[in-house]
Design an enzyme around this catalytic site. Structure first.
Site, PDB file in Angstrom:
ATOM      1  CG  HIS A  46      31.224  40.094  23.590  1.00 41.46           C
ATOM      2  ND1 HIS A  46      30.757  41.165  22.866  1.00 41.46           N
ATOM      3  CD2 HIS A  46      32.521  39.953  23.211  1.00 41.46           C
ATOM      4  CE1 HIS A  46      31.712  41.632  22.089  1.00 41.46           C
ATOM      5  NE2 HIS A  46      32.794  40.914  22.275  1.00 41.46           N
ATOM      6  CG  ASP A  83      27.931  42.982  23.374  1.00 42.92           C
ATOM      7  OD1 ASP A  83      28.455  42.649  24.453  1.00 42.92           O
ATOM      8  OD2 ASP A  83      28.372  42.622  22.275  1.00 42.92           O
ATOM      9  CB  SER A 137      34.997  43.223  21.759  1.00 46.07           C
ATOM     10  OG  SER A 137      34.687  42.496  20.611  1.00 46.07           O
TER      11      SER A 137
END
Length: 590
Positions: free
Chosen positions: A164, A195, A273
């Protein structure tokens, strides 16, 4: 997949605006702050309450007069004597234990510092420029936007980050810790289900002084991890500590899949992230999402999922996906249910409710089969299997860790008889795609009628509450229907670009196209071929809810070009349909 519960998910990553369904909880992708002050606070409260109780006891003694005071003094004197005696005999041992404990703590702190220092020369900040497709106007993109994330280098001069972080990317830059220079990065592979993404940097200057992080193992409960990355709130690197609180399959928000994840008592904040979670001097996982509405609950992607992703890219040069049996199963915890299917008291397993026609299991298993074991591992009545020390996880984990085209032995109870089958596992695509990152949407325009394949991103254009605001029939089919054959799509008339040729049909939008000239539609390419090769005077479209559109074919062809020009649409077909037509024409010429 066990059961058929529908859950509503909110995606909050700065790298994507799409929403994904999930009903039980709302997860957020991002990273991370943990507090060691909780324990300190509780400890202080304990000492405070103990002191209060002692003071109360002393006050009671003093109220009773001089005798009580003398008794208290004698009690203190006895305690002092006992303490002196214990110190004479065991003072050396106590001092040795204190010294040993101090040395152990110091060694552990030194190791933690070394691990963090190693991570500082391994973690990078990622700058992404992205542009998402517009599914309402599929011939154009939405405005570009910038987002930031984290990543870390691994052997082979590659960078791991979250999918992402680079989804729908147009340009990617990376910057290492302590450097003002940004370097261009290329995306080698992206696994949206897990992911994860793999980046490459060609510049030799970037790799000078960089350390490569090694992948470790799944941490045990209460083991400490340090999450390193670039969360929001500042530009410099951040290090946060937390402990492992849970290990189990979890819904991945970005890919809307159920895979193994590690829960830690640290929030995952925007920007973190893709950063590593360090345990000792190795990577325990990749930070990727947190639980909205809860404090200090973050999630990291564990090493087995990372290795599965990397192995697939190394073997085939691209992301290969995670395998599935293609089953929907029901728990057999009810006694009457087990008796009905002739399960003996010692038998455990799950009931097969639905089978994906595209899976290998469709040719072997049957509805109402009881799956007793997978690759020799017994399955409990709730669908779980043993995992480590008294932990249990759903048996989907065993399936997902298989390599594509690998076989598994499934033990089944059918009509009261036990039998074993060998089933080949493969990644399976749903009838309605859950996500379409890095892919331009398909479309076909004829006489102002805009046809598109049904996808969940198309439904997401109805807003955050798309499950309730999107067309009900389309939403139900997107979530529950299974494909009957490979390449099948649900084709939708998404809107009508008004013109004299289609006047009166403007309200027949957001409906599924069932037939064209009496022929059942397989996918958008099939619809396009039927219309383009039409030899009739008119063309008829049969829609959902028994609605019909009829157009004069020749007048519609003339009107199509005018409508495209009026709306500044470059082509009546998306690039994938044009490429398909060109390849077909080349094949016919040969």
């Amino acid at each position: 997949m066990l059961g058929s519960t529908v859950r509503t998910v909110r995606r909050v990553s700065s790298s994507s605006n799409n929403n994904v369904l999930l009903k039980d909880s709302i997860l957020k992708r991002f990273n991370n702050t943990s507090t060691d002050s909780i324990f300190i606070s509780k400890t202080n409260n304990f000492f405070s309450s103990s002191t209060t109780q002692i003071n109360k006891n002393n006050e009671t003694h003093l109220r009773n007069g001089e005798c009580c005071t003398t008794t208290l003094a004698a009690h203190v004197l006895r305690n002092s004597k006992n303490n002196r005696q214990r110190q004479r005999g065991g003072g050396v041992v106590v001092r040795h234990q204190q010294q040993q404990k101090k040395t152990t703590t110091t060694d552990r702190e030194d190791k933690d510092r070394d691990a963090i220092e190693l991570a500082l020369d391994s973690v990078v900040k990622i700058f992404t420029v992205s542009s998402s497709p517009n599914y309402i106007l599929p011939w154009q993109n939405k405005s570009q936007r910038e987002s930031m994330g984290s990543g870390f280098v691994i052997p082979g001069r590659k960078i791991i980050t979250n999918a992402h972080v680079v989804a729908d990317y147009t340009f990617v830059l990376v910057r290492k810790h302590g450097s003002p220079t940004k370097y261009r990065a290329e995306v080698q592979a992206v696994g949206h289900e897990c992911d994860l993404a793999l980046l490459l940097v060609e510049s030799q200057d970037f790799w000078e002084g960089m350390n490569f992080l090694e992948l470790g193992d799944i941490p045990f409960l209460q083991q400490a991890v340090a999450v390193v990355g670039y969360p929001q709130g500042g530009d410099n690197i951040s290090v946060t500590k937390g402990v492992v609180s849970r290990v189990e399959p979890t819904q991945y928000v970005h890919g809307a899949t159920q895979l193994m994840a590690i829960q830690i008592d640290a929030a995952i904040n925007p920007g973190n992230s893709g950063g590593p979670a360090i345990m000792a001097n190795k990577v325990a996982g990749v930070a990727f999402q947190n639980l909205s509405g809860a404090e200090n609950i973050g999630y990291i992607i564990p090493v087995p999922v990372i290795k599965h992703f990397l192995d697939g890219v190394e073997e085939s040069g691209k992301y290969v996906g995670f395998c599935s049996l293609g089953l929907v199963c029901q728990p057999t915890e009810n006694v009457q249910l087990r008796n009905h299917f002739k399960m003996l008291p010692e038998m455990t397993g799950v009931l097969v409710s639905k089978i994906n026609p595209l899976s290998d299991a469709y040719k072997i298993l049957k509805k109402d089969d009881i799956i007793l074991a997978f690759d020799g591992v017994p399955i409990a009545n709730d669908g779980t299997v043993p995992f480590r020390n008294r932990e249990r996880i759903t048996f989907d984990y065993l399936v997902s860790m298989k390599k594509p085209n690998e076989t598994a032995v499934v033990k089944v109870l059918r009509d009261g008889k036990e039998c074993e089958f060998s089933i080949t596992l493969r990644p399976l695509q749903p009838l309605v795609p859950v996500h379409q990152f890095d892919i331009l949407p398909s479309y076909y325009i004829f006489a102002g009628l805009v046809f598109v394949p049904l996808t969940q991103p198309y439904l997401h254009e109805y807003g955050e509450d798309w499950y309730n605001t999107s067309p009900r029939r389309l939403c139900e089919r997107a979530l529950r229907e299974l494909p009957k054959k490979a390449g099948e799509q649900l084709v939708v008339l998404s809107q009508v670009l008004m013109d004299d040729i289609n006047a009166g049909y403007e309200r027949l939008a957001e409906l599924q196209v069932k037939k064209v000239n009496g022929v059942e539609i397989e996918n958008l390419k099939h619809l396009c071929q039927i219309v383009e090769t039409c030899s009739n005077e008119s063309v008829r479209f049969d829609l959902d809810d028994e609605r019909v559109i009829v157009l004069n074919y020749h007048l519609a062809k003339i009107a199509s070009s005018k409508i495209l020009k009026r709306h500044r649409i470059p082509s009546a077909k998306s690039d994938d349909l044009i490429d398909e037509q060109n390849s077909l024409e080349v094949g016919l010429a040969c």
